[in-house]
Enzyme design. Structure first.
Site, mmCIF file in Angstrom:
data_model
loop_
_atom_site.group_PDB
_atom_site.id
_atom_site.type_symbol
_atom_site.label_atom_id
_atom_site.label_comp_id
_atom_site.label_asym_id
_atom_site.label_seq_id
_atom_site.Cartn_x
_atom_site.Cartn_y
_atom_site.Cartn_z
ATOM 1 N N LYS A 14 33.929 198.022 18.864
ATOM 2 C CA LYS A 14 34.510 198.789 17.638
ATOM 3 C C LYS A 14 33.743 199.425 16.735
ATOM 4 O O LYS A 14 33.841 200.757 16.287
ATOM 5 C CB LYS A 14 35.665 197.896 17.042
ATOM 6 C CG LYS A 14 36.620 198.440 16.178
ATOM 7 C CD LYS A 14 37.605 197.530 15.432
ATOM 8 C CE LYS A 14 36.942 196.267 15.308
ATOM 9 N NZ LYS A 14 37.828 195.592 14.263
ATOM 10 N N ARG A 90 46.826 193.646 9.533
ATOM 11 C CA ARG A 90 46.735 192.625 10.493
ATOM 12 C C ARG A 90 48.299 192.066 10.516
ATOM 13 O O ARG A 90 48.475 190.958 11.531
ATOM 14 C CB ARG A 90 45.921 191.582 10.121
ATOM 15 C CG ARG A 90 44.257 191.919 10.112
ATOM 16 C CD ARG A 90 43.286 190.771 9.839
ATOM 17 N NE ARG A 90 42.157 191.150 10.114
ATOM 18 C CZ ARG A 90 41.608 191.016 10.878
ATOM 19 N NH1 ARG A 90 42.055 190.847 12.217
ATOM 20 N NH2 ARG A 90 40.192 191.447 11.145
ATOM 21 N N ARG A 129 24.731 188.657 21.825
ATOM 22 C CA ARG A 129 24.614 189.455 20.398
ATOM 23 C C ARG A 129 24.143 188.248 19.487
ATOM 24 O O ARG A 129 23.327 188.459 18.579
ATOM 25 C CB ARG A 129 25.920 190.040 19.798
ATOM 26 C CG ARG A 129 25.882 190.756 18.560
ATOM 27 C CD ARG A 129 27.205 191.523 18.138
ATOM 28 N NE ARG A 129 28.232 190.577 17.478
ATOM 29 C CZ ARG A 129 29.132 190.985 17.183
ATOM 30 N NH1 ARG A 129 29.688 192.095 17.075
ATOM 31 N NH2 ARG A 129 30.101 190.235 16.394
ATOM 32 N N ARG A 135 24.161 185.463 13.287
ATOM 33 C CA ARG A 135 25.597 184.687 12.946
ATOM 34 C C ARG A 135 25.966 183.543 13.755
ATOM 35 O O ARG A 135 26.037 183.484 14.881
ATOM 36 C CB ARG A 135 26.692 185.974 13.231
ATOM 37 C CG ARG A 135 26.572 187.307 12.338
ATOM 38 C CD ARG A 135 27.615 188.163 12.436
ATOM 39 N NE ARG A 135 29.030 187.605 12.356
ATOM 40 C CZ ARG A 135 30.083 188.213 12.485
ATOM 41 N NH1 ARG A 135 29.899 189.795 12.663
ATOM 42 N NH2 ARG A 135 31.199 187.810 12.704
ATOM 43 N N ARG A 147 38.332 183.289 17.648
ATOM 44 C CA ARG A 147 38.426 184.533 16.891
ATOM 45 C C ARG A 147 39.241 185.398 18.118
ATOM 46 O O ARG A 147 40.175 186.009 17.300
ATOM 47 C CB ARG A 147 37.192 185.139 16.614
ATOM 48 C CG ARG A 147 36.279 184.361 15.585
ATOM 49 C CD ARG A 147 34.836 184.642 15.588
ATOM 50 N NE ARG A 147 34.411 185.963 15.533
ATOM 51 C CZ ARG A 147 33.185 186.543 15.792
ATOM 52 N NH1 ARG A 147 32.071 185.584 16.234
ATOM 53 N NH2 ARG A 147 32.820 187.726 15.588
#
Length: 208
Positions: A14, A90, A129, A135, A147
């Site tokens: 995205k 959301r 990633r 992260r 998630r």
């Protein structure tokens, strides 16, 4: 004005597509997370209110988030060709509030586009990633799957809301970046051509 709600689970690409859309259509990227951090950093009234709630372990209410989006719309609408809404809405109440806000700005949402990627592919992408992002939530498979589950639950609700307005479009997020981008642009251009720019124009079309 062109306004897009772009959805996609973590790792769907995205962010990459958002940057290409910004360049193609002169859009402003509105991420609620970025807006929140910016308002807090600037010490605005909304930012201070949000920080107080977050410090107390409470969720930031929709009205505060809508206020931040309203502020961003007022700042950029004179120069932007439109907006990409990322991570918002959301929930159905948030989508309803966003529609009300956009109407106040004599505009509306043209389409919602959701990039769909299978969970196993998302896990593979995010773990890869995580090797460079630093992260922690990109390096823990259980957190990644959590998630994705949250995203799927949230999107199912909002997708139904926009589907009822004939604005929801699902797109396969696996494939060459340029190919996916071309498909997104096709959806946007079709909706840009058919959707009224403002509620006032919609009224004119009905009278005509």
């Amino acid at each position: 004005m062109l306004n897009i709600v772009l959805f996609g689970p973590p790792g769907a690409g995205k962010g990459t597509q958002s940057q290409k859309l910004i360049a193609q259509y002169n859009l402003v990227h509105l991420s609620t997370g970025d807006l929140l951090r910016a308002q807090i950093a600037q010490g605005t009234e909304l930012g201070l209110r949000a920080k107080k709630l977050m410090d107390e372990g409470l969720l930031v209410p929709d009205e505060v988030v809508i206020g931040m989006i309203d502020s961003a719309l007022q700042t950029h609408k004179a120069t932007a060709g439109g907006f990409i809404f990322d991570g918002f809405p959301r929930t159905v109440p948030q989508a309803e509030s966003l529609d009300q806000l956009m109407a106040q700005h004599d505009s509306g949402i043209n389409c919602m586009i959701a990039l769909e990627v299978q969970e196993e592919e998302l896990v593979k992408r995010l773990l890869e990633r995580g090797k460079t992002s630093g992260r922690p939530d990109d390096q823990d498979e259980s957190k990644i799957r959590r998630r994705v589950t949250v995203y799927n639950t949230e999107t199912a609700q909002v997708a139904g809301y926009y589907a009822a307005q004939k604005k929801f479009h699902a797109l396969n997020g696996i494939g060459p970046i340029e190919s996916i981008f071309t498909q997104i642009c096709g959806i946007i251009d079709q909706n840009k051509a058919t959707a009224p720019e403002t509620p006032a124009e919609a009224t004119k079309e009905v009278k005509a």
